[in-house]
Scaffold this motif. Structure first.
Motif: not given
Length: 419
Positions: A242-244, A269-270, A274-275, A333-334
């Motif tokens: 959500a932040d991304a 960036i997309l 996506g990852e 991911a973080a």
């Protein structure tokens, strides 16, 4: 039967309020006492109780989905409820009928349970320094516990104790009494608001009826404890996603060496977003997969025997496999979140580092490397996984005659001794 949609409709307003204050609580280290009570008043603590017992009749998969939602709002909150969730699950299958009925009534009435099992220091592995004495209808507990997650916010604590004869028991200790001192001294760099600090019991009093043998605890309990942490991880991943999405969509400043004039159109960036999204949805799917296995273990527990044990093994292995995966993917991911943003993303005011700190802290529970080994041992050799985890020191073995020096070595040692 209550549906997940109905449960979400019930708790979503509470979750939204919790989410609205999460960042400020993180910045100021403000304990979420009001948020825990708001959840209790909404019935969160009685989710798993049957409707006939005053509960909401939620299944384990439904509870797990709500835990992910709650963790996305504030990852501290599901972990605060972890001990309560396990205590309630034990009530649903315990052979101690009088104990069950008394505590089902209390949970239905809004009682909140915390956890006090672990001890630090030189306690020997597999033993407890916290002692239990029983005298007629009265019992007392004396000792010191750490990692007492949730007890800072609770009415009672589910406490692992040891009697004089060496047997271990669960003692449900009322916390609002002179014999109990709870400290907010958890100094971890993540999950800072979980109340995972110290409880000191000094002849803390409880009803002797609130003591049951530890060996009678439900067999799939480690899978339940791990399932809650998996849900925390999945919620953190959802918050990272959500932040991304929000930050990339809103960003107007772009780099000269980027790929587009608008960040939201930059293919690299997309890809990062996506990852992150893939990890978030994978973690949520794994939570539900494990929840189904734990639900099967719950249902088999009422049958007992080999069927129950087989279901426990399945649930334990399912939770372990998921732990191995999310313990690495979610912290990664973080970190990837920052690859999608600029230097402004690391400012303390945004507190985006909390996602990694919280995920890394959750991943440090019951190290996944040992779980991976157990998965492999079961796959290759059919070795059953462990169901009770303990930590502590192991005394050095006493020297034997075979260890004594002989010959020239003995002579050297003898000469070295002071007169």
């Amino acid at each position: 039967m209550t549906t997940l949609r109905e449960l979400r409709d019930r708790f979503s307003p509470v979750f939204e309020t919790i989410a609205a204050g999460a960042l400020e609580r993180e910045r100021t280290r403000a304990l979420p006492r009001a948020e825990v009570r708001a959840l209790a008043e909404a019935g969160f603590g009685r989710l798993r109780l049957p409707v006939r017992a005053g509960g909401l009749g939620a299944t384990i998969p439904q509870l797990s989905a709500l835990l992910v939602d709650l963790a996305a709002a504030d990852s501290n909150l599901p972990q605060i409820w972890r001990g309560h969730i396990a205590f309630v699950e034990d009530l649903l299958v315990t052979p101690h009928a009088a104990f069950r009925d008394r505590w089902l009534d209390r949970i239905a009435g809004g009682a909140v349970l915390g956890n006090a099992w672990s001890e630090i220091g030189t306690v020997e592995r597999g033993t407890q320094g916290t002692r239990l004495t029983v005298d007629g209808e009265r019992a007392e507990v004396t000792g010191r516990k750490f990692y007492t997650t949730g007890s800072l916010y609770a009415d009672h604590s589910d406490t692992l104790v040891q009697a004089a004869d060496g047997t271990q028991h669960i003692a449900v200790v009322p916390l609002d009494q002179p014999g109990v001192e709870i400290s907010d001294d958890w100094d971890g760099f993540g999950q800072r608001l979980t109340g995972t600090g110290t409880i000191v019991y000094r002849r803390a009093a409880l009803d002797a009826r609130d003591v049951i043998p530890f060996e009678d605890r439900f067999g799939y309990q480690t899978a339940v404890y791990q399932l809650v942490l998996l849900a925390v991880h999945a919620g953190i991943a959802a918050a990272v996603e959500a932040d991304a999405v929000e930050a990339v969509a809103a960003r107007t400043r772009t780099y000269s060496h980027g790929n587009a004039d608008r960040v939201r159109e930059d293919p690299q960036i997309l890809q990062v977003v996506g990852e992150i999204s893939a990890v978030s949805h994978t973690a949520a799917a794994l939570v539900q997969q494990v929840a189904e296995a734990v639900q099967a273990a719950h249902e088999a527990a009422t049958i007992g025997g080999e069927q129950a044990r087989a279901a426990e093994v399945t649930a334990e292995l399912a939770s372990a496999r998921a732990q191995v995966v999310v313990s690495r993917l979610v912290p990664e991911a973080a970190t990837r979140l920052f690859d999608a943003l600029g230097a402004s993303a690391v400012r303390e005011s945004a507190a985006r580092d909390r996602h990694w700190r919280n995920a890394r802290t959750v991943a440090s529970h019951n190290p996944w490397v040992y779980k991976a080994r157990e998965i492999g041992a079961h796959a290759v050799n059919g070795t059953a996984p462990g169901f009770q985890w303990a930590i502590g020191t192991v005394p050095a073995p006493a020297p034997t005659a075979a260890d004594a020096p002989t010959g020239e070595d003995a002579a050297v040692l003898s000469a070295a001794q002071p007169a």
